[in-house]
Design a protein around this motif. Structure first.
Motif, mmCIF file in Angstrom:
data_model
loop_
_atom_site.group_PDB
_atom_site.id
_atom_site.type_symbol
_atom_site.label_atom_id
_atom_site.label_comp_id
_atom_site.label_asym_id
_atom_site.label_seq_id
_atom_site.Cartn_x
_atom_site.Cartn_y
_atom_site.Cartn_z
ATOM 1 N N SER A 2 36.578 44.301 43.898
ATOM 2 C CA SER A 2 36.027 43.783 42.643
ATOM 3 C C SER A 2 36.798 42.516 42.272
ATOM 4 O O SER A 2 37.946 42.338 42.661
ATOM 5 C CB SER A 2 36.200 44.804 41.529
ATOM 6 O OG SER A 2 35.541 45.979 41.871
ATOM 7 N N GLU A 3 36.143 41.695 41.503
ATOM 8 C CA GLU A 3 36.738 40.405 41.163
ATOM 9 C C GLU A 3 38.021 40.574 40.354
ATOM 10 O O GLU A 3 38.040 41.226 39.320
ATOM 11 C CB GLU A 3 35.708 39.594 40.353
ATOM 12 C CG GLU A 3 35.932 38.098 40.419
ATOM 13 C CD GLU A 3 36.023 37.545 41.843
ATOM 14 O OE1 GLU A 3 36.959 36.785 42.101
ATOM 15 O OE2 GLU A 3 35.158 37.876 42.694
ATOM 16 N N LEU A 4 39.107 40.007 40.862
ATOM 17 C CA LEU A 4 40.375 40.011 40.121
ATOM 18 C C LEU A 4 40.942 38.606 40.241
ATOM 19 O O LEU A 4 41.223 38.134 41.343
ATOM 20 C CB LEU A 4 41.352 41.028 40.733
ATOM 21 C CG LEU A 4 42.723 41.114 40.076
ATOM 22 C CD1 LEU A 4 42.632 41.769 38.699
ATOM 23 C CD2 LEU A 4 43.695 41.912 40.954
ATOM 24 N N ASN A 5 41.075 37.960 39.089
ATOM 25 C CA ASN A 5 41.541 36.571 39.094
ATOM 26 C C ASN A 5 42.876 36.453 39.832
ATOM 27 O O ASN A 5 43.760 37.292 39.656
ATOM 28 C CB ASN A 5 41.700 36.107 37.635
ATOM 29 C CG ASN A 5 41.863 34.606 37.569
ATOM 30 O OD1 ASN A 5 42.753 34.053 38.213
ATOM 31 N ND2 ASN A 5 40.990 33.964 36.796
ATOM 32 N N LYS A 6 42.997 35.421 40.640
ATOM 33 C CA LYS A 6 44.172 35.291 41.511
ATOM 34 C C LYS A 6 45.493 35.284 40.737
ATOM 35 O O LYS A 6 46.526 35.737 41.252
ATOM 36 C CB LYS A 6 44.038 34.001 42.332
ATOM 37 C CG LYS A 6 44.801 34.075 43.622
ATOM 38 C CD LYS A 6 44.354 33.040 44.600
ATOM 39 C CE LYS A 6 45.150 33.226 45.890
ATOM 40 N NZ LYS A 6 44.858 32.272 46.891
ATOM 41 N N GLN A 7 45.460 34.791 39.501
ATOM 42 C CA GLN A 7 46.717 34.727 38.730
ATOM 43 C C GLN A 7 47.293 36.120 38.452
ATOM 44 O O GLN A 7 48.467 36.255 38.137
ATOM 45 C CB GLN A 7 46.485 33.994 37.406
ATOM 46 C CG GLN A 7 45.542 34.737 36.486
ATOM 47 C CD GLN A 7 45.438 34.116 35.098
ATOM 48 O OE1 GLN A 7 46.438 33.871 34.431
ATOM 49 N NE2 GLN A 7 44.208 33.822 34.687
ATOM 50 N N PHE A 8 46.411 37.135 38.569
ATOM 51 C CA PHE A 8 46.891 38.494 38.309
ATOM 52 C C PHE A 8 47.312 39.226 39.593
ATOM 53 O O PHE A 8 47.798 40.348 39.528
ATOM 54 C CB PHE A 8 45.807 39.326 37.590
ATOM 55 C CG PHE A 8 45.413 38.745 36.272
ATOM 56 C CD1 PHE A 8 46.358 38.558 35.271
ATOM 57 C CD2 PHE A 8 44.087 38.373 36.022
ATOM 58 C CE1 PHE A 8 45.994 38.005 34.049
ATOM 59 C CE2 PHE A 8 43.719 37.815 34.813
ATOM 60 C CZ PHE A 8 44.668 37.628 33.816
ATOM 61 N N HIS A 9 47.110 38.609 40.735
ATOM 62 C CA HIS A 9 47.402 39.304 41.993
ATOM 63 C C HIS A 9 48.855 39.747 42.079
ATOM 64 O O HIS A 9 49.142 40.928 42.282
ATOM 65 C CB HIS A 9 47.052 38.403 43.197
ATOM 66 C CG HIS A 9 45.578 38.355 43.474
ATOM 67 N ND1 HIS A 9 45.050 37.876 44.652
ATOM 68 C CD2 HIS A 9 44.508 38.711 42.723
ATOM 69 C CE1 HIS A 9 43.718 37.944 44.616
ATOM 70 N NE2 HIS A 9 43.380 38.438 43.438
ATOM 71 N N TRP A 124 40.419 46.668 35.708
ATOM 72 C CA TRP A 124 40.051 46.402 37.103
ATOM 73 C C TRP A 124 39.636 47.747 37.706
ATOM 74 O O TRP A 124 40.458 48.643 37.900
ATOM 75 C CB TRP A 124 41.234 45.782 37.856
ATOM 76 C CG TRP A 124 40.887 45.376 39.262
ATOM 77 C CD1 TRP A 124 39.844 44.606 39.651
ATOM 78 C CD2 TRP A 124 41.584 45.747 40.459
ATOM 79 N NE1 TRP A 124 39.832 44.460 41.021
ATOM 80 C CE2 TRP A 124 40.895 45.141 41.543
ATOM 81 C CE3 TRP A 124 42.709 46.508 40.722
ATOM 82 C CZ2 TRP A 124 41.307 45.289 42.866
ATOM 83 C CZ3 TRP A 124 43.120 46.649 42.040
ATOM 84 C CH2 TRP A 124 42.423 46.041 43.098
ATOM 85 N N THR A 186 52.028 39.960 31.675
ATOM 86 C CA THR A 186 50.920 39.076 32.087
ATOM 87 C C THR A 186 49.628 39.880 32.177
ATOM 88 O O THR A 186 48.547 39.414 31.784
ATOM 89 C CB THR A 186 51.233 38.448 33.467
ATOM 90 O OG1 THR A 186 52.502 37.811 33.388
ATOM 91 C CG2 THR A 186 50.161 37.464 33.892
ATOM 92 N N GLY A 190 46.430 39.376 29.864
ATOM 93 C CA GLY A 190 45.172 39.037 30.544
ATOM 94 C C GLY A 190 44.099 40.105 30.386
ATOM 95 O O GLY A 190 42.990 39.961 30.910
ATOM 96 N N ILE A 192 44.055 42.997 31.729
ATOM 97 C CA ILE A 192 43.883 43.839 32.932
ATOM 98 C C ILE A 192 44.368 45.259 32.622
ATOM 99 O O ILE A 192 43.710 46.249 32.937
ATOM 100 C CB ILE A 192 44.653 43.250 34.137
ATOM 101 C CG1 ILE A 192 44.231 41.807 34.398
ATOM 102 C CG2 ILE A 192 44.450 44.130 35.383
ATOM 103 C CD1 ILE A 192 42.762 41.622 34.751
#
Lengths: 256, 340
Positions: A2-9, A124, A186, A190, A192
């Motif tokens: 599922s889409e997870l913005n890269k800044q949260f990886h 997520w 973070t 965000g 999440i």
């Protein structure tokens, strides 16, 4: 995935490392009792719990794989000591003392339960789904270890004393479970993860409630130091890691 | 993981039994009937069956020790999970078998005490060393494979609770064997170092696997109580031959070489040569092979094997470190059946 913005990886990977490493090493240490626990039925049950914990860790490493692409076995077995994020209570030696094993299990199982409950509300979806599934199994761990607190705390004078001593000895290590993982703010900011208030307080209340029914006490403070969650581990962790990697490290790229 | 019916019993005890009851009992058994714990049975039958079940239970929980020591070193998540589950199964088998033995009149605590004081025995094959991960692979493949052959026949025995337990255990042993086979195939498909590790472990475990079934048959084997009363339904040599027929070609197919080895006092191989007798005998349809070193077998069974002392010491440690727990939970009743 599922889409997870890269800044949260990286922040999410770090939170997952904390959860998975706690589970892996708790199961690793508890499996020491397989074959030699005080009662055959307890032996069988403790092995099941160890398997659950290792399987839960495995599931979290697989989830990490969907973000980072890294092989779950390489994540579990292939890191240097400072890259592991478990709290050191999970590898604190129990010296083959059943009271120590139960105290360690008690603090960790209850903490994991509350942490999983919160991860179940993650926005997520893959993490929320996994956490919900594992949380259902975690309630079995909480019930099982609660019954041991009851048996020993309400047992004879000897068992009461042994359990209280173990609870006291492990309390400083237990508090380090709630050391905050880097990056979690973070994830809160965000959206999440949902900030649902102080996890330490919620866990501590549960600990006190269970222990209260068995006439036991725990003196746990909010951690002031930084330890396992930043990769700063003690000697017992180093011993556990050496053991974990003994065969794997003879050829990390081989299939076993 | 293992059972052995090579325990002795004094058949003369039957002289004390009511001849009519004994005749009816033997007719019932000969016709394939089952004996249940509350049925009449000759004292010699009860005694032999108790010793078989107790020896088997002891073997399960002592057998958990060498493999248990490798759980924390298992080299992948899958292997770690599988090995924990396997060793857990072995302990579970011990638990079930102690219950069978308890029904024949001895408490679990008495059996555990007799085990750690050396009054009773466990299977000889657990007195050998496991210096590498490959030894764990070979135990699961060869020893569990041998156990399946042996227990498959024991499941056709005459004592109801024991055969029902055997059937349940055998289903789990089949998984253990598959797990072992998969680990051996993985090593033999791996690097040169892994193949060498597997061959060296195979060299250590081939002889104990052959000896697993017990000494060579006596001339009167079928007239002895264990077979006469259908506790055993195949002789040691018959089972050993079945094992070789199955495992010799399987081992060679993976690239393993079957050697005759000489070992030192620590159970480690000091010299080896390919088994000169090994060949498929077209006349008999069996594989010919060199018998295991029976002198060594006798030495180990008398308590002088490489690991006898370590295994018993760990069982004793386990028993003693858990005493306070059993006292707390059982309120001191450490001899209560089913609870300790």
């Amino acid at each position: 995935m599922s889409e997870l913005n890269k800044q949260f990886h990286e922040p999410l990977l770090n939170v997952l490392r904390c959860v998975a490493d706690d589970k892996l090493f708790l199961g690793h240490r508890n499996s020491d009792w397989t074959g030699i626990a005080p009662i055959l039925e307890a032996d069988i049950a403790f092995s099941s719990l160890a398997q659950d914990d290792i399987a839960h860790a495995s599931a979290f490493y697989e989830l990490m794989n969907t973000i980072s692409g890294e092989d779950p076995d390489q994540i579990a077995f292939g890191r240097t000591a400072d890259a592991y994020r478990c709290a050191d209570i999970v590898t604190k030696s129990d010296d083959f003392n059943w009271a120590n094993a139960i105290a360690r299990q008690f603090y960790c199982n209850l903490y994991d339960y509350h942490r999983l409950l919160r991860l179940s509300n993650c926005t997520w979806a893959p993490l929320a789904t996994l956490a919900k599934r594992i949380c259902a199994e975690q309630t079995v761990h909480v019930d099982h270890v609660g019954s041991w607190i009851d048996h020993l705390g309400n047992g004879n004078d000897d068992s009461k004393q042994r359990l209280q001593t173990a609870l006291d000895d492990y309390a400083p290590y237990a508090s380090m479970l709630s050391e905050k993982p880097d990056g979690i703010d973070t994830l809160f900011e965000g959206g999440i993860l949902i900030d649902e208030g102080c996890l330490f307080t919620q866990w501590k209340e549960h600990v006190d409630t269970v222990l209260g029914t068995a006439g036991m006490k725990a003196h746990i403070d909010i951690p002031s130091a930084r330890g396992g969650r930043t990769g700063n581990h003690d000697d017992d962790f180093a011993l556990s890691l050496t053991e974990l990697q003994e065969v794997f490290s003879t050829d990390p790229l081989a299939a076993w | 993981m293992s059972a052995s019916a090579n325990v002795e019993v004094n058949i003369n005890d039957c002289a004390k039994a009511d001849p009519e009851k004994l005749a009816a009992f033997e007719k019932h058994v000969a016709e394939g009937g089952l004996i249940e714990p509350n049925d009449w049975m000759p004292e010699a039958y009860r005694s032999l069956m108790l010793r078989m079940a107790e020896h088997h239970a002891n073997s399960e929980i002592v057998g958990a020790l060498p493999e248990g020591e490798w759980i924390t070193k298992a080299p992948s998540l899958l292997r770690k999970l599988a090995l924990t589950a396997k060793v857990q199964d072995e302990v579970g088998h011990g638990q079930m078998l102690y219950e069978v033995a308890q029904d024949l009149g001895k408490t679990r605590n008495a059996m555990l005490r007799d085990l750690i004081t050396g009054v009773t025995k466990y299977h000889n094959c657990f007195n050998y060393p496991c210096p590498t991960w490959a030894d764990i692979c070979m135990i699961a493949w060869l020893i569990d494979g041998a156990a399946i052959l042996n227990q498959g026949t024991l499941a056709h025995g005459s004592f109801g609770p024991y055969i029902r337990t055997m059937r349940r255990i055998n289903m789990e042993e089949a998984f253990h064997f598959k797990h072992g086979e998969d680990m051996v195939l993985t090593l033999m498909s791996g690097t040169d170092k892994q193949k060498q590790m597997a061959q060296e472990a195979f060299d250590r475990w081939w002889d104990p696997s052959l000896a697993f079934f017990g000494p060579n048959d006596r001339p009167d084997e079928r007239e002895r109580p264990a077979m006469k009363w259908r506790m055993k339904t195949a002789t040691n040599d018959e089972l050993r031959q079945k094992f070789v027929n199955r495992f010799a070609p399987a081992a060679m197919a993976t690239g393993l070489v079957i050697n005759v080895c000489k070992k030192d006092a620590d159970g480690l191989v000091v010299s080896k040569k390919p088994d000169p007798l090994l060949k498929h005998n077209e006349e008999t349809g069996n594989w010919d092979f060199t018998q295991p070193d029976w002198d060594e077998f006798i030495k180990v069974i008398r308590g002088n094997g490489p690991c006898n002392k370590d295994r018993l010491a760990l069982r004793r440690f386990s028993y003693e470190q858990g005493e306070w727990v059993r006292r707390a939970i059982l309120d001191g009743a450490t001899d209560a059946p089913c609870n300790n």
